[in-house]
Design an enzyme around this catalytic site. Sequence first.
Site, short mmCIF file in Angstrom:
data_model
loop_
_atom_site.label_atom_id
_atom_site.label_comp_id
_atom_site.label_asym_id
_atom_site.label_seq_id
_atom_site.Cartn_x
_atom_site.Cartn_y
_atom_site.Cartn_z
N ASN A 16 0.62 -1.16 -0.01
CA ASN A 16 0.20 -0.39 -0.02
C ASN A 16 1.21 1.18 -0.36
O ASN A 16 1.22 1.55 0.64
CB ASN A 16 -0.84 0.18 1.37
CG ASN A 16 -2.10 1.29 1.31
OD1 ASN A 16 -0.83 2.75 1.52
ND2 ASN A 16 -3.17 1.29 1.70
N ASP A 18 -0.56 4.24 0.39
CA ASP A 18 -0.56 5.59 0.33
C ASP A 18 0.37 6.42 0.72
O ASP A 18 0.30 8.07 0.21
CB ASP A 18 -1.78 5.45 1.09
CG ASP A 18 -3.27 4.52 0.89
OD1 ASP A 18 -2.55 4.74 -0.27
OD2 ASP A 18 -3.69 4.36 1.27
N HIS A 19 0.67 6.32 1.55
CA HIS A 19 1.55 7.49 2.43
C HIS A 19 3.28 7.80 1.98
O HIS A 19 3.87 8.92 1.83
CB HIS A 19 2.41 6.88 3.80
CG HIS A 19 0.96 6.69 4.79
ND1 HIS A 19 -0.27 7.32 4.95
CD2 HIS A 19 0.40 5.34 5.09
CE1 HIS A 19 -0.45 6.88 5.59
NE2 HIS A 19 -0.61 5.09 5.97
N ARG A 27 2.79 18.81 1.62
CA ARG A 27 3.40 20.32 0.77
C ARG A 27 2.89 20.80 -0.61
O ARG A 27 3.19 22.09 -0.39
CB ARG A 27 4.77 19.51 0.57
CG ARG A 27 5.82 19.83 1.14
CD ARG A 27 6.70 21.09 2.46
NE ARG A 27 6.96 21.28 3.56
CZ ARG A 27 8.83 21.69 3.73
NH1 ARG A 27 8.88 21.78 2.28
NH2 ARG A 27 8.93 21.54 4.80
N HIS A 52 -5.38 3.68 -2.07
CA HIS A 52 -7.03 4.35 -1.23
C HIS A 52 -7.22 5.04 -1.30
O HIS A 52 -6.39 6.00 -1.42
CB HIS A 52 -6.69 3.92 0.34
CG HIS A 52 -8.31 4.79 0.88
ND1 HIS A 52 -8.71 4.08 2.48
CD2 HIS A 52 -9.23 4.68 0.41
CE1 HIS A 52 -9.56 3.87 3.17
NE2 HIS A 52 -10.35 4.88 1.59
N HIS A 59 -4.61 11.57 0.01
CA HIS A 59 -3.53 10.86 0.31
C HIS A 59 -3.44 11.09 -1.35
O HIS A 59 -2.57 11.68 -1.87
CB HIS A 59 -2.70 9.91 0.94
CG HIS A 59 -3.29 8.70 1.39
ND1 HIS A 59 -4.67 8.29 0.41
CD2 HIS A 59 -3.90 8.44 1.91
CE1 HIS A 59 -5.09 7.16 1.00
NE2 HIS A 59 -4.72 7.39 2.71
N THR A 110 -8.43 3.63 8.70
CA THR A 110 -9.45 2.95 8.47
C THR A 110 -9.67 2.21 10.16
O THR A 110 -9.05 1.16 10.00
CB THR A 110 -9.48 2.04 7.22
OG1 THR A 110 -8.77 2.75 6.41
CG2 THR A 110 -10.79 1.44 6.91
N GLU A 160 -10.75 -9.42 3.10
CA GLU A 160 -9.21 -9.37 3.86
C GLU A 160 -10.12 -8.84 5.53
O GLU A 160 -10.54 -8.06 5.52
CB GLU A 160 -8.80 -7.89 3.27
CG GLU A 160 -7.41 -7.41 4.28
CD GLU A 160 -6.83 -6.68 3.20
OE1 GLU A 160 -7.38 -5.55 2.00
OE2 GLU A 160 -5.92 -5.75 4.09
N GLY A 206 -1.92 -2.92 9.89
CA GLY A 206 -1.14 -2.72 11.21
C GLY A 206 0.44 -3.45 10.64
O GLY A 206 0.58 -4.15 11.86
N GLY A 227 1.52 -0.76 4.10
CA GLY A 227 1.15 0.03 3.91
C GLY A 227 2.60 0.68 5.06
O GLY A 227 4.14 0.76 4.83
N HIS A 228 1.99 1.22 5.83
CA HIS A 228 2.43 2.49 7.02
C HIS A 228 3.73 1.99 7.20
O HIS A 228 4.92 2.58 6.84
CB HIS A 228 1.32 3.08 8.08
CG HIS A 228 2.26 4.50 8.58
ND1 HIS A 228 2.76 3.34 9.95
CD2 HIS A 228 1.93 4.92 8.91
CE1 HIS A 228 3.37 5.01 10.23
NE2 HIS A 228 2.68 5.42 9.85
N1 PXP Z 1 -5.75 -3.20 4.10
C1 PXP Z 1 -6.46 -1.68 4.05
C2 PXP Z 1 -7.97 -2.24 3.91
C3 PXP Z 1 -6.82 -0.63 4.28
O1 PXP Z 1 -7.45 0.06 4.82
C4 PXP Z 1 -5.30 -0.60 5.38
C5 PXP Z 1 -4.57 0.87 5.23
O2 PXP Z 1 -5.00 2.52 4.39
C6 PXP Z 1 -4.04 -1.37 4.70
C7 PXP Z 1 -4.52 -2.65 4.37
C8 PXP Z 1 -2.70 -0.94 4.94
O3 PXP Z 1 -2.81 -0.69 6.51
P1 PXP Z 1 -1.39 -0.15 6.91
O4 PXP Z 1 -0.77 0.80 6.53
O5 PXP Z 1 -1.35 -0.52 8.88
O6 PXP Z 1 0.18 -0.90 6.44
#
Ligand code: PXP
Length: 252
Positions: A16, A18-19, A27, A52, A59, A110, A160, A206, A227-228
């Site tokens: 993921n 997104d970040h 910025r 997402h 984002h 989420t 999921e 997470g 992701g994060h």
């Molecule tokens: N799965 C879903 C459905 C999510 O909404 C997210 C966060 O956007 C993730 C996985 C990834 O989570 P994380 O960024 O904590 O790894």
Amino acid sequence: MNTSSQHLQQPLLGVNIDHVATLRQVRGVDYPSPLAAALLCEQAGADGITIHLREDRRHIQDADVYDIAQQLTTRLNLEMAATTEMLAIACEVKPFWVCLVPEKRAELTTEGGLDVVGQITWLTDYISQLHAANIKVSLFIDPDEAQIEAAVACQADAVELHTGAYAEMGLASNTAGQRAELQRIEHAVSHAQLADNKLLINAGHGLSRDNVHAIAQIKGIYELNIGHALIADAVFVGLAQAVTMMKAAMYR
Ligand code: PXP
């Protein structure tokens, strides 16, 4: 899709990104590029890319979705709320997967799974429209029997399972609580397999190099979406190495 053999494999890694977009949006500039990040993750061994598109566009932006969808060589998983606006975008972009998630404006990320039980009629119709556009649909749910059965009833292709509670127990050093959450996820995987042996079972939220292994060990999980923590690793080691390290932590 040959789901029976895929269930026997080690889980795939969906990254993921997104970040990467978060860093750009804080910025208001045009870097770093989520598209470049997606392609780099693929080259480094990611099996798919998740983005997402949130209602508030905090984002990922619409243009990112179109650019990434066009250039990916693996599979795009578009996370989105089950709204009319998002349905129109998904049907135009045609990602391989749509993952339906609940969305609250004020949340940092989420927070919980989708209440499928409470909106079976809406979701069944929504999913059938995505299927008509040749898009596979996953539902992000808590590891809960009733939600799994409702997802099957709605004709979802995948669920999921939300691993957020498992991850949080670990962060709070609550070993017993984390073990209980792990068992809840294991039980949910078995229940999903029994409910529909064609349903793909993903998991995410997470997950990090510290906690991913136990989840990756659960037989029957098809893909983990991370992701994060992976993007945080990338700050120190670079994105390609962060992907390699996450795969190593999953399969060690
Ligand atoms: N799965 C879903 C459905 C999510 O909404 C997210 C966060 O956007 C993730 C996985 C990834 O989570 P994380 O960024 O904590 O790894």
